[in-house]
Structure formats: C-alpha cells, structure tokens
Scaffold this active site. Sequence first.
Site, PDB file in Angstrom:
ATOM      1  N   GLY A  46       1.098  -1.528   0.649  1.00  0.00           N
ATOM      2  CA  GLY A  46      -0.210  -0.328   0.286  1.00  0.00           C
ATOM      3  C   GLY A  46       0.681   0.876  -0.386  1.00  0.00           C
ATOM      4  O   GLY A  46       2.272   1.779   0.610  1.00  0.00           O
ATOM      5  N   GLN A  51       2.243   9.806   1.049  1.00  0.00           N
ATOM      6  CA  GLN A  51       3.982   9.556   0.912  1.00  0.00           C
ATOM      7  C   GLN A  51       4.669  10.135   0.467  1.00  0.00           C
ATOM      8  O   GLN A  51       6.346   9.803  -0.549  1.00  0.00           O
ATOM      9  CB  GLN A  51       4.083   7.972   0.797  1.00  0.00           C
ATOM     10  CG  GLN A  51       3.745   7.264   3.134  1.00  0.00           C
ATOM     11  CD  GLN A  51       3.244   5.943   2.553  1.00  0.00           C
ATOM     12  OE1 GLN A  51       2.302   5.136   2.100  1.00  0.00           O
ATOM     13  NE2 GLN A  51       4.415   5.087   2.756  1.00  0.00           N
ATOM     14  N   HIS A 136      -3.624   0.633   7.360  1.00  0.00           N
ATOM     15  CA  HIS A 136      -2.019   1.939   8.187  1.00  0.00           C
ATOM     16  C   HIS A 136      -2.535   2.800   6.467  1.00  0.00           C
ATOM     17  O   HIS A 136      -2.145   3.849   7.466  1.00  0.00           O
ATOM     18  CB  HIS A 136      -1.204   0.492   7.302  1.00  0.00           C
ATOM     19  CG  HIS A 136       0.003   0.518   7.206  1.00  0.00           C
ATOM     20  ND1 HIS A 136       1.049   0.605   7.801  1.00  0.00           N
ATOM     21  CD2 HIS A 136       0.693   2.310   6.704  1.00  0.00           C
ATOM     22  CE1 HIS A 136       2.076   0.876   7.567  1.00  0.00           C
ATOM     23  NE2 HIS A 136       1.751   2.392   7.247  1.00  0.00           N
ATOM     24  N   HIS A 140      -1.771   7.261   7.703  1.00  0.00           N
ATOM     25  CA  HIS A 140      -1.411   8.104   6.945  1.00  0.00           C
ATOM     26  C   HIS A 140      -1.643   9.473   6.457  1.00  0.00           C
ATOM     27  O   HIS A 140      -1.471  10.125   6.754  1.00  0.00           O
ATOM     28  CB  HIS A 140      -0.735   7.621   5.503  1.00  0.00           C
ATOM     29  CG  HIS A 140       0.788   6.778   5.432  1.00  0.00           C
ATOM     30  ND1 HIS A 140       1.967   7.039   6.197  1.00  0.00           N
ATOM     31  CD2 HIS A 140       0.745   5.123   5.533  1.00  0.00           C
ATOM     32  CE1 HIS A 140       2.807   6.132   6.093  1.00  0.00           C
ATOM     33  NE2 HIS A 140       1.736   5.288   5.708  1.00  0.00           N
TER      34      HIS A 140
END
Length: 193
Positions: A46, A51, A136, A140
């Site tokens: 992922g 990011q 997860h 973010h």
Amino acid sequence: MSVRKIVEYGTPSLREPSKEVHKVSSKIKTLIKDMLDTMYVNNGVGLAAPQVGENLRIFVIDVSTNDEPLNPMVFINPKIIKKSGLMKGDEGCLSFPQAYTEVWRYKKVMVKALDRNGRSFVLEADGDLLARAIQHEYDHLDGILFVDHATNRFAADEVLAKNNLPPVEVDKMIDIPEGESEDGSASSEEGKE
Ligand code: ZN
C-alpha cells in the site's frame, strides 16, 4: 510510468493531516497512476499520497500475491465506518525502509471511499492483510504512523535505531482501545474516528 520519491519517516509532512479531494481531475488520476507505479516498484502492499509528498486523502493498495494477477485498489476520501476486534502482527512501511515491528490493529473494518472514477464503494475486510493495509494507509491521511500502534515501544525503537531512523514519538502513541480484546470477541465500535 512515473515513479515518485517516497518521503521518509522524520519528514514533518508525514505528520500533517491530508485534505479531501474535491474532484477526481486528470491531475488526481495522474497522481494515482504514479502512486501505483511507485508502490509496485518498491514491492509495497500500500501507499498513501502523503508518502509521495501530496497531502491529499488518497491511498492505493494491492494485496495480490506474486502468482496472482495485479489487483490495484484505489481509495479516495476514505472513511472507516465500522471497526471491531483486535489483532496484532508485524508491519512495515515504505517510509520506514527495512523497519518492521509488531502493531495493534482492529481485526475487522468497513471502509467507504471513492474509486479512481469517482464512484462510491463500500468494502469490508476481516482479519487479513487487506484489513491491516486499509488501517495503515488510512492512518497516513491523518498523520498517524504504524509505529504509533507498536505493541512494544522499546522493540520498535531498537528496530528504528538499527535502520538509522528517528525513534518512536511517545506523545503520538495510541493506546489499545478499551473494551476490546485481542481475540476480537469484544464489542464493536461504529463510526468512531
Ligand atoms: Zn506506511
């Protein structure tokens, strides 16, 4: 194909909350394509937009195994609408090269989001890699990182130090939700975020 640079742990923007996407424009579609390329090149399961330096509420996931066809999943403006049970297991993150540590996660989640064409969908995941990945990547978008859920902060710190990454940020750590048990037998929580 366009691979973007991945932002590493320690960069302040990884801790910033991301903004909603108002329109699935061609620019957004290009970003999504680049995110998928970046995820695949780095063998990730992922990747979230922050990011790659874009603080927008988008993440991509592919939990297919090597002998299966690719199965890219795109989540725009996701909302976790149901979560229940608890599980723990090792996790890593493309923003934390080589660092894996054990974290707490809900066992079951239901997520509502828009796909890459702007169409709404609802998806449920239970106790598997997909359930883990959704939580997860979703985190973010709120500046929350997997080490914040570490079952053992000292073990996490050791792994981070070994990989030349900054230590766990203790003030960011998230407690195990009350009333939940590890085997997932406890009550469910709805719509809490
Ligand atoms: Zn991550």
